[in-house]
Scaffold this active site. Structure first.
Site, short mmCIF file in Angstrom:
data_model
loop_
_atom_site.label_atom_id
_atom_site.label_comp_id
_atom_site.label_asym_id
_atom_site.label_seq_id
_atom_site.Cartn_x
_atom_site.Cartn_y
_atom_site.Cartn_z
N SER A 189 -12.24 38.85 -54.57
CA SER A 189 -11.53 40.13 -54.61
C SER A 189 -12.39 41.27 -55.14
CB SER A 189 -10.26 40.01 -55.45
OG SER A 189 -10.56 39.53 -56.75
N ASP B 66 -6.25 46.63 -63.14
CA ASP B 66 -5.00 45.87 -63.19
C ASP B 66 -5.06 44.68 -64.14
OD1 ASP B 66 -6.81 44.31 -61.86
OD2 ASP B 66 -5.66 44.08 -60.01
N HIS C 191 -9.32 43.35 -62.31
CA HIS C 191 -10.35 44.01 -61.51
C HIS C 191 -10.72 45.36 -62.11
CE1 HIS C 191 -7.92 41.42 -58.78
NE2 HIS C 191 -9.13 40.96 -58.48
#
Length: 380
Positions: A39, A342, A345
């Site tokens: 991610s 968040d 990240h």
């Protein structure tokens, strides 16, 4: 020279230099980027396969969700911009993709090692590094088989003129912490390093000659882990990060660096570059105000406020009911002041600062100043 002063200097250097060189015709040793990861560098692959993303992701730069786990651009986005390329199209995105300057095989929740459970049971992506490598091989075969170069495909000789980037391994580390703790995780980290090195060698056989591997970030500073794991003051450093977690990451990073050194020796005509993104991010977490930010170990998007603004019951952008009360994890109004987007990240602001350090080359082993290889473009 302190690390804070040094990063400030390199930021000035890498902001001013692109503005100067952009006045001339852009030239670069690299014609494409092929990226592998999770991610931290997924530009939409996961949500192309499993459409589900919603706001406030993408709020800063794109003004909508784009499959990126951030409020805006990622390191791979800034890197592409600096080299004069468009954003990398995800390999899994069938509509609107343009692969003339590379492709992105990264997907959210990917691991370097093959997962032992399915996505819906364990939250791990099925697109592990081995799968991403197979996708790359298929891509190369299809490009070379094409009778004519399509409008959205690269030249068949592109693979020897490309930069291959890796930003993966975080999920191998964090996904097992709750079950087997640090000691158990460390036992299989050598396999992670070996998988990355093996992938580089297979890409070398495809024609690749330039490889850049980012090490693991200081997860001991992540709000999501700080708020979930019981800890005492003896396991927290003066900046509020967990010493045990960060020490384990340092051990892994040292192992990765040494393995890449050996890989470099075995591939004498290739550039195999280790990037110490850990040190850059650790500096941002520890001294955010020295770099134009305000908050280190506090999430921009989350619920609960407090030191971390993170609640594991409700993830960024979600709304749930608890005991009849509706709660939502919402985004702050100023993500440019945060390192953590968040709890897991980085924000666009942190990603940009990290990219500037990478472009300078000072955090690479061996040193790899990009301006010696490309006319760098502004990444405002």
């Amino acid at each position: 020279m302190s690390s804070r002063v040094f990063i400030n200097i390199l930021v000035i250097f890498t902001v001013v230099l692109p503005c100067l060189v952009s006045l001339s015709h852009s030239k670069c040793d690299f014609k494409a980027i092929f990226n592998f990861g999770d991610s931290n560098s997924d530009t939409g692959g996961f949500f192309a396969a499993f459409p589900a993303e919603s706001g406030p992701f993408g709020m800063t730069y794109f003004n909508k969700p784009t499959g990126r786990a951030s409020d805006g651009r990622l390191i791979i986005d800034f890197l592409a911009q600096a080299l004069g390329f468009p954003f990398l199209s995800p390999y899994l995105q069938s509509i609107g993709s343009d692969y003339r300057h590379g492709a992105n095989f990264a997907t959210l929740a990917s691991t370097a090692l093959l997962p032992h459970n399915c996505l819906f049971a364990g939250g791990i992506s099925p697109f592990s590094l081995a799968i991403q490598l197979n996708q790359m091989k298929q891509f190369a075969t299809k490009v070379k088989e094409a009778d004519k170069i399509g409008s959205k495909l690269p030249s068949p000789d592109i693979f020897g003129k490309s930069l291959y980037t890796f930003y993966i391994g975080q999920n191998d580390f964090t996904s097992n912490l709750s079950a087997i703790d640090i000691g158990g995780v460390e036992e299989f980290l050598p396999q992670v390093v070996s998988q990355i090195a093996g992938t580089i060698k297979e890409l070398y056989d495809l024609g690749g000659r330039a490889f850049m591997v980012l090490n693991l970030a200081p997860i001991g500073c992540y709000p999501s882990l700080l708020v979930q794991r019981p800890h005492n003051s003896s396991d927290l450093d003066e900046f509020g990060c967990m010493v045990s977690y960060d020490n384990a990451v340092v051990d892994y990073n040292n192992m990765l660096k040494e393995t890449l050194t050996q890989t470099r020796k075995s591939l004498s005509d290739a550039s195999v570059i280790y990037v110490d993104s850990y040190s850059v991010l650790l500096e941002l977490f520890q001294h955010p105000t020295s770099h134009g930010l305000q908050y280190g170990t506090k999430s921009c998007c989350g619920y609960g406020g407090g030191a971390y603004n993170f609640d594991k019951r409700v993830y960024c952008g979600n709304t749930i009911k608890i005991n009849g009360t509706t709660i939502s994890a919402t985004a702050c109004n100023d993500p440019y002041n945060y390192v953590s987007w968040d709890g897991i990240h980085a924000t666009e602001a942190a990603n940009k600062l990290t990219t500037l350090a990478i472009l300078n080359g000072s955090y690479s082993d061996p040193p790899f100043p990009f301006h010696e290889h490309c006319d760098l473009q502004p990444i405002g």
